[in-house]
Design a protein around this motif. Structure first.
Motif, PDB file in Angstrom:
ATOM      1  N   GLN A 201       7.848   7.256  -1.942  1.00 34.97           N
ATOM      2  CA  GLN A 201       6.700   6.793  -1.559  1.00 34.97           C
ATOM      3  C   GLN A 201       6.505   6.871  -0.136  1.00 34.97           C
ATOM      4  O   GLN A 201       5.451   7.570   0.285  1.00 34.97           O
ATOM      5  CB  GLN A 201       6.510   5.517  -2.120  1.00 34.97           C
ATOM      6  N   VAL A 202       7.410   6.657   0.941  1.00 35.74           N
ATOM      7  CA  VAL A 202       7.085   6.777   2.147  1.00 35.74           C
ATOM      8  C   VAL A 202       7.105   8.139   2.747  1.00 35.74           C
ATOM      9  O   VAL A 202       6.070   8.692   3.383  1.00 35.74           O
ATOM     10  CB  VAL A 202       8.627   6.046   2.878  1.00 35.74           C
ATOM     11  N   PHE A 203       7.945   9.011   2.109  1.00 42.33           N
ATOM     12  CA  PHE A 203       7.868  10.487   2.555  1.00 42.33           C
ATOM     13  C   PHE A 203       6.527  11.119   2.127  1.00 42.33           C
ATOM     14  O   PHE A 203       5.864  11.955   2.670  1.00 42.33           O
ATOM     15  CB  PHE A 203       9.047  11.364   1.660  1.00 42.33           C
ATOM     16  N   LEU A 204       6.015  10.863   0.871  1.00 42.50           N
ATOM     17  CA  LEU A 204       4.928  11.324   0.097  1.00 42.50           C
ATOM     18  C   LEU A 204       3.575  10.876   1.259  1.00 42.50           C
ATOM     19  O   LEU A 204       2.823  11.535   1.311  1.00 42.50           O
ATOM     20  CB  LEU A 204       4.611  11.068  -0.995  1.00 42.50           C
ATOM     21  N   THR A 205       3.666   9.625   1.566  1.00 45.06           N
ATOM     22  CA  THR A 205       2.706   9.029   2.485  1.00 45.06           C
ATOM     23  C   THR A 205       2.521   9.592   3.769  1.00 45.06           C
ATOM     24  O   THR A 205       1.449  10.150   4.112  1.00 45.06           O
ATOM     25  CB  THR A 205       2.794   7.620   2.684  1.00 45.06           C
ATOM     26  N   PHE A 206       3.708  10.044   4.448  1.00 42.19           N
ATOM     27  CA  PHE A 206       3.728  10.624   5.735  1.00 42.19           C
ATOM     28  C   PHE A 206       3.243  12.085   5.478  1.00 42.19           C
ATOM     29  O   PHE A 206       2.981  12.697   6.462  1.00 42.19           O
ATOM     30  CB  PHE A 206       5.175  10.502   6.365  1.00 42.19           C
TER      31      PHE A 206
END
Length: 218
Positions: A201-206
């Motif tokens: 989730q964090v990687f895709l968000t950034f």
């Protein structure tokens, strides 16, 4: 409400590095109870593997440790990191930079110093002064005859106050990156459980925030 020591805690922590323009260069997700400073080397290495060569690094005082400064020095990266709680805040002792000594609340000056194995120095005071001091009962440890005060010291930390102030303004860029991700991409709360799912989730968000930044900059 603050957490009590040893109180169970469930959550995750996002560690990230970013350029001055706000492009996220490296990300790591850990359990919420892990400290920030130990994650820094991995983030720097990840940034380097992407072909970037950082020459300056700005971080908050949570990264002010001798081993962090040494790591950055070895890689020719200049740190702009404010000192953690000063000796004055912690013990009532102050440091005199001109004389390279510590001064106690009663105005007595340290008489020498020795190197500490973790970096920095131990400043020690006169046994005679300490034994006559009206504060000795609360100041000296059990069985101690004179006061010793530890002070972290690193040549790389002797950055001009003006430069550090400017660097702290630049550091706000990473805070804006997190603020944008939380406000507009719902990163304030995780959608899944499990560190791998949260990391995704964090990687895709950034990735999305970087793409948006690229459009604005371009």
């Amino acid at each position: 409400m603050g957490l009590q020591e040893n109180e169970p805690f469930f959550g995750y922590k996002v560690h990230a590095t970013a350029t001055e323009e706000g492009f996220v260069t490296a990300v790591k997700v850990t359990p919420g109870n892990e400290a920030e400073a130990p994650q820094l080397p991995e983030l720097v290495e990840e940034t380097s593997r992407r072909g970037l060569r950082p020459r300056r690094l700005t971080a908050d005082k949570g990264y002010d440790y001798p081993n962090i400064h040494e790591y950055l020095q070895e890689r020719n990266i200049r740190p702009y990191i404010p000192e953690r709680a000063s000796a004055k805040k912690e013990t009532g002792f102050t440091y005199d930079g001109e004389k390279d000594c510590m001064v106690c609340p009663q105005g007595k000056v340290s008489i020498g110093k020795t190197e500490h194995q973790n970096g920095g120095y131990i400043y020690y005071f006169s046994k005679k002064d300490c034994q006559k001091c009206p504060l000795k009962q609360g100041c000296l440890g059990e069985g101690s005859t004179h006061k010793r005060v530890y002070r972290s010291e690193s040549p790389l930390k002797k950055v001009r106050a003006k430069c550090l102030k400017v660097a702290m303004r630049v550091r706000k860029g990473i805070e804006r990156v997190f603020g944008h991700a939380k406000t507009w991409h719902k990163m304030a709360r995780v959608r899944y459980r499990g560190i791998k799912r949260v990391a995704l989730q964090v990687f895709l968000t950034f990735m999305v925030t970087n793409a948006k930044k690229a459009v604005l900059v371009g």
